[in-house]
Design a protein around this motif. Structure first.
Motif, short mmCIF file in Angstrom:
data_model
loop_
_atom_site.label_atom_id
_atom_site.label_comp_id
_atom_site.label_asym_id
_atom_site.label_seq_id
_atom_site.Cartn_x
_atom_site.Cartn_y
_atom_site.Cartn_z
N VAL A 19 0.87 -1.18 0.00
CA VAL A 19 0.00 0.00 0.00
C VAL A 19 0.90 1.23 0.00
O VAL A 19 1.86 1.30 0.78
CB VAL A 19 -0.93 0.02 1.23
N THR A 20 0.61 2.19 -0.87
CA THR A 20 1.46 3.37 -0.95
C THR A 20 0.61 4.60 -1.24
O THR A 20 -0.52 4.50 -1.70
CB THR A 20 2.53 3.19 -2.04
N GLN A 21 1.17 5.74 -0.96
CA GLN A 21 0.51 7.01 -1.26
C GLN A 21 0.88 7.43 -2.67
O GLN A 21 2.00 7.20 -3.13
CB GLN A 21 0.95 8.08 -0.27
N MET A 22 -0.06 8.07 -3.33
CA MET A 22 0.18 8.62 -4.67
C MET A 22 1.43 9.49 -4.67
O MET A 22 1.64 10.30 -3.75
CB MET A 22 -1.04 9.44 -5.09
N GLY A 23 2.29 9.31 -5.67
CA GLY A 23 3.51 10.10 -5.78
C GLY A 23 4.72 9.44 -5.14
O GLY A 23 5.85 9.88 -5.37
N ARG B 255 8.46 4.98 -10.12
CA ARG B 255 9.09 6.15 -9.51
C ARG B 255 8.12 7.03 -8.75
O ARG B 255 8.37 7.46 -7.64
CB ARG B 255 9.78 6.97 -10.59
N SER B 256 7.01 7.33 -9.33
CA SER B 256 6.03 8.22 -8.73
C SER B 256 4.65 7.63 -9.02
O SER B 256 4.09 7.83 -10.10
CB SER B 256 6.16 9.63 -9.32
N THR B 257 4.14 6.88 -8.07
CA THR B 257 2.92 6.10 -8.34
C THR B 257 1.70 6.97 -8.55
O THR B 257 1.54 8.05 -7.95
CB THR B 257 2.65 5.13 -7.17
N LYS B 258 0.82 6.47 -9.43
CA LYS B 258 -0.44 7.12 -9.70
C LYS B 258 -1.57 6.18 -9.25
O LYS B 258 -1.35 4.98 -9.08
CB LYS B 258 -0.61 7.40 -11.19
N LEU B 259 -2.76 6.74 -9.10
CA LEU B 259 -3.90 5.92 -8.70
C LEU B 259 -4.10 4.76 -9.68
O LEU B 259 -4.41 3.63 -9.26
CB LEU B 259 -5.17 6.76 -8.62
N GLU B 260 -3.91 5.04 -10.97
CA GLU B 260 -4.15 4.02 -12.00
C GLU B 260 -3.08 2.93 -12.04
O GLU B 260 -3.20 1.97 -12.80
CB GLU B 260 -4.31 4.66 -13.37
N GLY C 273 4.81 -15.89 -10.80
CA GLY C 273 4.70 -15.81 -9.36
C GLY C 273 3.26 -15.55 -8.94
O GLY C 273 2.38 -15.36 -9.79
N ALA C 274 3.03 -15.50 -7.63
CA ALA C 274 1.68 -15.31 -7.10
C ALA C 274 1.24 -13.85 -7.15
O ALA C 274 0.07 -13.55 -6.95
CB ALA C 274 1.59 -15.84 -5.67
N GLY C 275 2.17 -12.97 -7.43
CA GLY C 275 1.81 -11.56 -7.62
C GLY C 275 1.97 -10.70 -6.39
O GLY C 275 2.00 -11.18 -5.25
N THR C 276 2.11 -9.39 -6.63
CA THR C 276 2.06 -8.37 -5.58
C THR C 276 0.89 -7.46 -5.90
O THR C 276 0.82 -6.88 -6.98
CB THR C 276 3.35 -7.52 -5.55
N ARG C 277 -0.01 -7.34 -4.94
CA ARG C 277 -1.13 -6.41 -5.12
C ARG C 277 -0.67 -5.03 -4.68
O ARG C 277 -0.32 -4.82 -3.52
CB ARG C 277 -2.35 -6.85 -4.30
N LEU C 278 -0.66 -4.09 -5.61
CA LEU C 278 -0.27 -2.71 -5.32
C LEU C 278 -1.52 -1.86 -5.21
O LEU C 278 -2.33 -1.82 -6.14
CB LEU C 278 0.65 -2.16 -6.42
N SER C 279 -1.66 -1.22 -4.06
CA SER C 279 -2.78 -0.31 -3.84
C SER C 279 -2.23 1.10 -3.66
O SER C 279 -1.45 1.34 -2.73
CB SER C 279 -3.58 -0.71 -2.60
N VAL C 280 -2.59 2.00 -4.57
CA VAL C 280 -2.14 3.38 -4.51
C VAL C 280 -3.30 4.24 -3.99
O VAL C 280 -4.37 4.26 -4.60
CB VAL C 280 -1.67 3.89 -5.88
N LEU C 281 -3.07 4.92 -2.87
CA LEU C 281 -4.15 5.70 -2.23
C LEU C 281 -4.00 7.20 -2.52
O LEU C 281 -2.88 7.67 -2.76
CB LEU C 281 -4.14 5.46 -0.72
#
Lengths: 118, 112
Positions: free
Chosen positions: A12-16, A80-85, A110-118
């Protein structure tokens, strides 16, 4: 049975913010890939990597993305700088690379990494 | 031209029945056609694959039928079992190619 290992399972990460997704491919494999799957949609190719360089990338894989194989075992995807999409499941895959026509195309995921951008 | 179209989106089959999933492609450079099975929370796993020099390939209860002239291929699951309930993706690539182009997926549910 050897498998592709991905960490973390959920990020889980914050946008940007920058994120690094990690993968340990199967040990004698030579080709490495990242794919992503937005929830409910198809799996999409991002990038392939062979002999320490990118061999092919999709239009999704823009300047915000980079890949690296920092040592003999890990393969990483950096955003580098995550976006919501960018929120999606990210899959790492690897392939042996052989002249055997029955085996040379098999990519192991692999089983994957779920990335959630808030 | 890079797309692989897959149908149906979802499928419910009774235990013991035949599940059929269809895919179509446009790019004639594709010459390797795998099917992947994905369970919830897991990555796609190769189920069976075919090259266009054969019209059918069978592995256990799973069969791929391939029609090169129509640019279509399909997965048949015979004697479907509840454990087959998963999402199935067809895909295509060039032999030795790097990029798998996936279909949109079919959610299969096998009911008792």
């Amino acid at each position: 049975e050897p498998e592709v290992t991905q960490t973390p399972s959920h990020q889980v990460t914050q946008m940007g913010q920058e994120v690094i997704l990690r993968c340990v491919p199967i040990s004698n494999h030579l080709y490495f890939y990242w794919y992503r799957q937005i929830l409910g949609q198809k799996v999409e190719f991002l990038v392939s990597f062979y002999n320490n360089e990118i061999s092919e990338k999709s239009e999704i894989f823009d300047d915000q993305f980079s890949v690296e194989r920092p040592d003999g075992s890990n393969f990483t995807l950096k955003i580098r700088s995550t976006k919501l999409e960018d929120s999606a499941m990210y899959f790492c895959a690897s392939k042996y690379g052989t002249s055997n026509p029955l085996a040379k195309n098999i990519q192991y995921f692999g089983a994957g990494t779920r990335l959630s951008v808030l | 031209q890079q797309q692989v179209k897959q149908s149906p989106q979802s499928l419910i089959v009774q235990k013991g029945g035949i599940s059929i999933i269809n895919c179509a492609y446009e790019n004639t450079a594709f010459d390797y056609f795998p099917w992947y099975q994905q369970f919830p929370g897991k990555g796609p796993a190769l189920l069976i694959a075919i090259r266009p020099d054969v019209s059918e390939k069978k592995e256990g209860r799973f069969t791929i039928s391939f029609n090169k002239s129509a640019k279509q291929f399909s997965l048949h699951i015979m004697d479907s079992q509840p454990g087959d309930s998963a999402t199935y993706f067809c895909a295509a690539s060039r032999q030795g190619g790097n990029k798998l182009t996936f279909g949109t997926g079919t959610q299969l549910k096998v009911e008792l």
